[in-house]
Design a protein around this motif. Structure first.
Motif, PDB file in Angstrom:
ATOM      1  N   GLY A 168      29.782  44.756  36.208  1.00 49.74           N
ATOM      2  CA  GLY A 168      28.986  45.523  37.156  1.00 49.74           C
ATOM      3  C   GLY A 168      27.702  44.856  37.612  1.00 49.74           C
ATOM      4  O   GLY A 168      26.847  45.500  38.212  1.00 49.74           O
ATOM      5  N   ARG A 169      27.548  43.582  37.375  1.00 45.92           N
ATOM      6  CA  ARG A 169      26.321  42.876  37.756  1.00 45.92           C
ATOM      7  C   ARG A 169      26.451  42.248  39.141  1.00 45.92           C
ATOM      8  O   ARG A 169      27.522  41.816  39.540  1.00 45.92           O
ATOM      9  CB  ARG A 169      25.987  41.790  36.748  1.00 45.92           C
ATOM     10  CG  ARG A 169      25.649  42.354  35.407  1.00 45.92           C
ATOM     11  CD  ARG A 169      25.351  41.264  34.431  1.00 45.92           C
ATOM     12  NE  ARG A 169      25.190  41.848  33.111  1.00 45.92           N
ATOM     13  CZ  ARG A 169      24.489  41.305  32.152  1.00 45.92           C
ATOM     14  NH1 ARG A 169      23.887  40.149  32.344  1.00 45.92           N
ATOM     15  NH2 ARG A 169      24.385  41.898  30.999  1.00 45.92           N
ATOM     16  N   VAL A 170      25.311  42.208  39.820  1.00 42.72           N
ATOM     17  CA  VAL A 170      25.218  41.561  41.124  1.00 42.72           C
ATOM     18  C   VAL A 170      23.980  40.674  41.103  1.00 42.72           C
ATOM     19  O   VAL A 170      22.934  41.082  40.599  1.00 42.72           O
ATOM     20  CB  VAL A 170      25.076  42.615  42.257  1.00 42.72           C
ATOM     21  CG1 VAL A 170      24.815  41.949  43.599  1.00 42.72           C
ATOM     22  CG2 VAL A 170      26.301  43.494  42.327  1.00 42.72           C
ATOM     23  N   VAL A 171      24.090  39.484  41.646  1.00 39.27           N
ATOM     24  CA  VAL A 171      22.943  38.590  41.737  1.00 39.27           C
ATOM     25  C   VAL A 171      22.193  38.914  43.027  1.00 39.27           C
ATOM     26  O   VAL A 171      22.774  38.968  44.105  1.00 39.27           O
ATOM     27  CB  VAL A 171      23.381  37.109  41.732  1.00 39.27           C
ATOM     28  CG1 VAL A 171      22.193  36.191  41.967  1.00 39.27           C
ATOM     29  CG2 VAL A 171      24.073  36.773  40.415  1.00 39.27           C
ATOM     30  N   ILE A 172      20.882  39.157  42.897  1.00 37.98           N
ATOM     31  CA  ILE A 172      20.038  39.391  44.068  1.00 37.98           C
ATOM     32  C   ILE A 172      19.692  38.023  44.646  1.00 37.98           C
ATOM     33  O   ILE A 172      19.123  37.187  43.946  1.00 37.98           O
ATOM     34  CB  ILE A 172      18.756  40.156  43.688  1.00 37.98           C
ATOM     35  CG1 ILE A 172      19.100  41.482  43.023  1.00 37.98           C
ATOM     36  CG2 ILE A 172      17.865  40.359  44.911  1.00 37.98           C
ATOM     37  CD1 ILE A 172      17.922  42.174  42.356  1.00 37.98           C
ATOM     38  N   PRO A 173      20.038  37.772  45.909  1.00 35.73           N
ATOM     39  CA  PRO A 173      19.755  36.454  46.489  1.00 35.73           C
ATOM     40  C   PRO A 173      18.272  36.095  46.408  1.00 35.73           C
ATOM     41  O   PRO A 173      17.396  36.957  46.464  1.00 35.73           O
ATOM     42  CB  PRO A 173      20.194  36.610  47.952  1.00 35.73           C
ATOM     43  CG  PRO A 173      21.211  37.706  47.911  1.00 35.73           C
ATOM     44  CD  PRO A 173      20.732  38.649  46.839  1.00 35.73           C
ATOM     45  N   LYS A 174      18.003  34.799  46.264  1.00 33.96           N
ATOM     46  CA  LYS A 174      16.651  34.299  46.071  1.00 33.96           C
ATOM     47  C   LYS A 174      15.700  34.751  47.179  1.00 33.96           C
ATOM     48  O   LYS A 174      14.564  35.129  46.903  1.00 33.96           O
ATOM     49  CB  LYS A 174      16.662  32.778  45.973  1.00 33.96           C
ATOM     50  CG  LYS A 174      15.307  32.183  45.673  1.00 33.96           C
ATOM     51  CD  LYS A 174      15.410  30.692  45.454  1.00 33.96           C
ATOM     52  CE  LYS A 174      14.066  30.078  45.249  1.00 33.96           C
ATOM     53  NZ  LYS A 174      13.550  30.178  43.907  1.00 33.96           N
ATOM     54  N   LYS A 175      16.155  34.757  48.436  1.00 37.77           N
ATOM     55  CA  LYS A 175      15.246  35.143  49.522  1.00 37.77           C
ATOM     56  C   LYS A 175      14.791  36.597  49.374  1.00 37.77           C
ATOM     57  O   LYS A 175      13.660  36.926  49.700  1.00 37.77           O
ATOM     58  CB  LYS A 175      15.871  34.901  50.904  1.00 37.77           C
ATOM     59  CG  LYS A 175      17.009  35.796  51.265  1.00 37.77           C
ATOM     60  CD  LYS A 175      17.490  35.461  52.675  1.00 37.77           C
ATOM     61  CE  LYS A 175      18.600  36.399  53.093  1.00 37.77           C
ATOM     62  NZ  LYS A 175      19.032  36.123  54.463  1.00 37.77           N
ATOM     63  N   PHE A 176      15.646  37.460  48.818  1.00 36.89           N
ATOM     64  CA  PHE A 176      15.249  38.850  48.594  1.00 36.89           C
ATOM     65  C   PHE A 176      14.350  38.980  47.373  1.00 36.89           C
ATOM     66  O   PHE A 176      13.408  39.766  47.365  1.00 36.89           O
ATOM     67  CB  PHE A 176      16.468  39.768  48.470  1.00 36.89           C
ATOM     68  CG  PHE A 176      17.254  39.874  49.744  1.00 36.89           C
ATOM     69  CD1 PHE A 176      16.689  40.462  50.872  1.00 36.89           C
ATOM     70  CD2 PHE A 176      18.533  39.381  49.820  1.00 36.89           C
ATOM     71  CE1 PHE A 176      17.405  40.554  52.047  1.00 36.89           C
ATOM     72  CE2 PHE A 176      19.256  39.470  50.998  1.00 36.89           C
ATOM     73  CZ  PHE A 176      18.695  40.054  52.120  1.00 36.89           C
ATOM     74  N   ARG A 177      14.641  38.201  46.327  1.00 39.16           N
ATOM     75  CA  ARG A 177      13.761  38.194  45.158  1.00 39.16           C
ATOM     76  C   ARG A 177      12.367  37.724  45.556  1.00 39.16           C
ATOM     77  O   ARG A 177      11.366  38.289  45.125  1.00 39.16           O
ATOM     78  CB  ARG A 177      14.336  37.308  44.053  1.00 39.16           C
ATOM     79  CG  ARG A 177      15.624  37.836  43.445  1.00 39.16           C
ATOM     80  CD  ARG A 177      16.030  37.094  42.186  1.00 39.16           C
ATOM     81  NE  ARG A 177      15.947  35.649  42.251  1.00 39.16           N
ATOM     82  CZ  ARG A 177      16.972  34.832  42.493  1.00 39.16           C
ATOM     83  NH1 ARG A 177      18.176  35.321  42.718  1.00 39.16           N
ATOM     84  NH2 ARG A 177      16.803  33.522  42.498  1.00 39.16           N
ATOM     85  N   ASN A 178      12.306  36.694  46.389  1.00 37.27           N
ATOM     86  CA  ASN A 178      11.011  36.200  46.862  1.00 37.27           C
ATOM     87  C   ASN A 178      10.301  37.254  47.698  1.00 37.27           C
ATOM     88  O   ASN A 178       9.093  37.473  47.542  1.00 37.27           O
ATOM     89  CB  ASN A 178      11.183  34.912  47.673  1.00 37.27           C
ATOM     90  CG  ASN A 178      11.578  33.735  46.812  1.00 37.27           C
ATOM     91  OD1 ASN A 178      11.421  33.751  45.595  1.00 37.27           O
ATOM     92  ND2 ASN A 178      12.120  32.710  47.442  1.00 37.27           N
ATOM     93  N   LYS A 179      11.036  37.896  48.584  1.00 32.94           N
ATOM     94  CA  LYS A 179      10.431  38.916  49.448  1.00 32.94           C
ATOM     95  C   LYS A 179       9.881  40.088  48.636  1.00 32.94           C
ATOM     96  O   LYS A 179       8.809  40.609  48.922  1.00 32.94           O
ATOM     97  CB  LYS A 179      11.445  39.410  50.475  1.00 32.94           C
ATOM     98  CG  LYS A 179      10.865  40.351  51.484  1.00 32.94           C
ATOM     99  CD  LYS A 179      11.838  40.629  52.605  1.00 32.94           C
ATOM    100  CE  LYS A 179      11.152  41.527  53.597  1.00 32.94           C
ATOM    101  NZ  LYS A 179      11.346  41.085  54.950  1.00 32.94           N
ATOM    102  N   LEU A 180      10.622  40.490  47.600  1.00 33.40           N
ATOM    103  CA  LEU A 180      10.180  41.589  46.735  1.00 33.40           C
ATOM    104  C   LEU A 180       9.183  41.119  45.675  1.00 33.40           C
ATOM    105  O   LEU A 180       8.624  41.935  44.949  1.00 33.40           O
ATOM    106  CB  LEU A 180      11.381  42.238  46.036  1.00 33.40           C
ATOM    107  CG  LEU A 180      12.333  43.028  46.907  1.00 33.40           C
ATOM    108  CD1 LEU A 180      13.543  43.488  46.090  1.00 33.40           C
ATOM    109  CD2 LEU A 180      11.646  44.221  47.533  1.00 33.40           C
ATOM    110  N   GLU A 181       9.004  39.813  45.589  1.00 34.89           N
ATOM    111  CA  GLU A 181       8.130  39.220  44.580  1.00 34.89           C
ATOM    112  C   GLU A 181       8.540  39.648  43.170  1.00 34.89           C
ATOM    113  O   GLU A 181       7.718  40.064  42.358  1.00 34.89           O
ATOM    114  CB  GLU A 181       6.664  39.555  44.854  1.00 34.89           C
ATOM    115  CG  GLU A 181       6.161  39.021  46.176  1.00 34.89           C
ATOM    116  CD  GLU A 181       4.720  39.409  46.483  1.00 34.89           C
ATOM    117  OE1 GLU A 181       4.055  40.026  45.635  1.00 34.89           O
ATOM    118  OE2 GLU A 181       4.265  39.087  47.590  1.00 34.89           O
ATOM    119  N   ILE A 182       9.845  39.560  42.914  1.00 33.63           N
ATOM    120  CA  ILE A 182      10.352  39.895  41.578  1.00 33.63           C
ATOM    121  C   ILE A 182      10.899  38.635  40.922  1.00 33.63           C
ATOM    122  O   ILE A 182      11.353  37.714  41.586  1.00 33.63           O
ATOM    123  CB  ILE A 182      11.443  40.995  41.622  1.00 33.63           C
ATOM    124  CG1 ILE A 182      12.603  40.596  42.532  1.00 33.63           C
ATOM    125  CG2 ILE A 182      10.844  42.320  42.047  1.00 33.63           C
ATOM    126  CD1 ILE A 182      13.764  41.564  42.535  1.00 33.63           C
TER     127      ILE A 182
END
Length: 87
Positions: free
Chosen positions: A10-24
């Motif tokens: 049930g895991r999904v990888v959050i793409p890097k551009k979204f992680r950067n945008k969310l600053e997570i």
């Protein structure tokens, strides 16, 4: 639109551009919300900032004394009235 493959557990990888945008980053807490049959992902920091803006605007819109000050003033006025009318 972006897509990802859901893993067996049930895991999904959050793409890097979204992680950067969310600053997570790894270990940060994220918040999932269901809205209009969609899942929305935000960071805990973003939710806190949104709440601060919301309550800050509410307080800015409130032009009077604080509610606590108003309640104290009402209690004092009631006490004075009770002492002057009964005593």
């Amino acid at each position: 639109m972006n897509s990802a493959i859901l893993s067996q557990d049930g895991r999904v990888v959050i793409p890097k551009k979204f992680r950067n945008k969310l600053e997570i980053k790894e270990g940060d807490e994220v918040i999932w919300k269901e809205e209009d049959e969609q899942i929305i992902l935000t960071s805990r920091r973003q939710e806190l900032e949104r709440a601060e803006r919301f309550f800050g605007q509410m307080m800015a819109d409130y032009a009077g004394d604080s509610l606590a000050d108003e309640l104290i003033a009402e209690r004092r006025a009631g006490t004075i009235y009770e002492h002057t009318s009964h005593g």
